[in-house]
Design a protein around this motif. Sequence first.
Motif, short mmCIF file in Angstrom:
data_model
loop_
_atom_site.label_atom_id
_atom_site.label_comp_id
_atom_site.label_asym_id
_atom_site.label_seq_id
_atom_site.Cartn_x
_atom_site.Cartn_y
_atom_site.Cartn_z
N PRO A 194 0.81 -1.22 0.00
CA PRO A 194 0.00 0.00 0.00
C PRO A 194 0.84 1.27 0.00
O PRO A 194 1.86 1.34 0.69
CB PRO A 194 -0.79 -0.10 1.32
CG PRO A 194 -0.83 -1.55 1.64
CD PRO A 194 0.46 -2.12 1.12
N HIS A 195 0.44 2.22 -0.84
CA HIS A 195 1.06 3.56 -0.86
C HIS A 195 2.55 3.54 -1.19
O HIS A 195 3.26 4.50 -0.91
CB HIS A 195 0.83 4.27 0.49
CG HIS A 195 -0.58 4.23 0.94
ND1 HIS A 195 -1.63 4.76 0.21
CD2 HIS A 195 -1.15 3.66 2.04
CE1 HIS A 195 -2.77 4.54 0.83
NE2 HIS A 195 -2.51 3.87 1.95
N SER A 196 3.03 2.45 -1.78
CA SER A 196 4.46 2.38 -2.11
C SER A 196 4.72 3.17 -3.39
O SER A 196 3.85 3.20 -4.27
CB SER A 196 4.87 0.91 -2.30
OG SER A 196 6.21 0.83 -2.74
N SER A 224 -4.91 1.31 -4.01
CA SER A 224 -3.67 1.82 -3.37
C SER A 224 -3.70 1.57 -1.86
O SER A 224 -2.66 1.44 -1.22
CB SER A 224 -3.50 3.31 -3.63
OG SER A 224 -4.65 4.01 -3.17
N GLU A 225 -4.93 1.49 -1.29
CA GLU A 225 -5.00 1.18 0.15
C GLU A 225 -4.80 -0.31 0.40
O GLU A 225 -4.17 -0.71 1.36
CB GLU A 225 -6.37 1.59 0.71
CG GLU A 225 -6.41 3.00 1.24
CD GLU A 225 -7.08 3.95 0.25
OE1 GLU A 225 -6.60 5.08 0.11
OE2 GLU A 225 -8.03 3.52 -0.41
N ILE A 228 -4.41 -5.93 -2.84
CA ILE A 228 -5.03 -7.22 -3.18
C ILE A 228 -6.33 -7.00 -3.96
O ILE A 228 -6.76 -7.84 -4.76
CB ILE A 228 -5.30 -8.07 -1.91
CG1 ILE A 228 -5.69 -9.50 -2.27
CG2 ILE A 228 -6.36 -7.41 -1.04
CD1 ILE A 228 -4.61 -10.32 -2.95
N ARG A 229 -6.93 -5.79 -3.78
CA ARG A 229 -8.18 -5.46 -4.48
C ARG A 229 -8.05 -5.67 -6.00
O ARG A 229 -9.00 -6.05 -6.66
CB ARG A 229 -8.53 -3.97 -4.26
CG ARG A 229 -9.46 -3.72 -3.13
CD ARG A 229 -10.16 -2.36 -3.23
NE ARG A 229 -11.01 -2.21 -2.08
CZ ARG A 229 -10.74 -1.40 -1.05
NH1 ARG A 229 -9.67 -0.61 -1.09
NH2 ARG A 229 -11.54 -1.34 0.00
N ALA A 230 -6.86 -5.42 -6.51
CA ALA A 230 -6.68 -5.47 -7.98
C ALA A 230 -6.77 -6.90 -8.51
O ALA A 230 -6.80 -7.11 -9.71
CB ALA A 230 -5.33 -4.87 -8.35
#
Length: 237
Positions: free
Chosen positions: A153-155, A219-220, A223-225
């Motif tokens: 996240p946020h990387s 982005s949070e 895994i959502r993708a």
Amino acid sequence: MAISELKLPSGVQACPHDDAEQLAQALAVRVADALRQAIVSRGQATLVVSGGRSPVPFFEALAQQDVPWAQVLVSLADERWVPINHAGSNEALVRRHLLRGPAAEARFLSLYQVAGNLEQAAELADAAVAELAPIDVLVLGMGDDGHTASLFPHSPNLQQALQPDCVRRVLPMLAPSEPAQRLTLTQPVLASARLPLLAIQGQAKLNILSAALQPGEASELPIRAFLNSPLEIHWCS
Ligand SMILES: O=C(O)[C@H](O)[C@@H](O)[C@H](O)[C@H](O)COP(=O)(O)O
């Protein structure tokens, strides 16, 4: 909560298991069957696995399966930018627990590259994995922060790595935990998998999965993708 209580998108299948040992064995049988089918259809099979702690029993169960390993190409969804003799090396983990016995006949495609810096290593790895896609079998894990592969996240580079039209196969990524410097396959390569499998254990990860199924930014919770058809989610409490 159990995985059967989650409202999964169409084409995303919940595969509950009684415990970690049963999950590892069932996943090994599933993967071996898919590899054999790919070899019958196309003469070879590509397997991409993830590192971490929980895949070890799965690797050891898969190494026992009857697979024409000489026709299998194995690689990694991500790698820590450390040499194979480092404790964090995913390549060392796979070579130690999967590529042994008959499975030692499989070909392994490294992500790790010797280079002056992480970006140069990622460029070399990008070229090295040109033959990888389409992947036949992909086994992803997930961290408690919703990362998968080394898509944290946020990387920095995360948005680029998650783009379906990302032209890079491998990007450098920074993890919040050591070793921080990572190399990760990008979404288009991971999404090329004919059989994508997600293997997670425990209630905390199921809660993260439940959160990732709610609307929101990848982005949070990267895994959502990957929570779309086709996908099998193998889970035990
Ligand atoms: O290099 C890595 O660590 C993995 O590729 C990483 O994405 C892993 O799948 C998750 O961190 C879950 O790890 P566990 O399954 O050990 O919790």
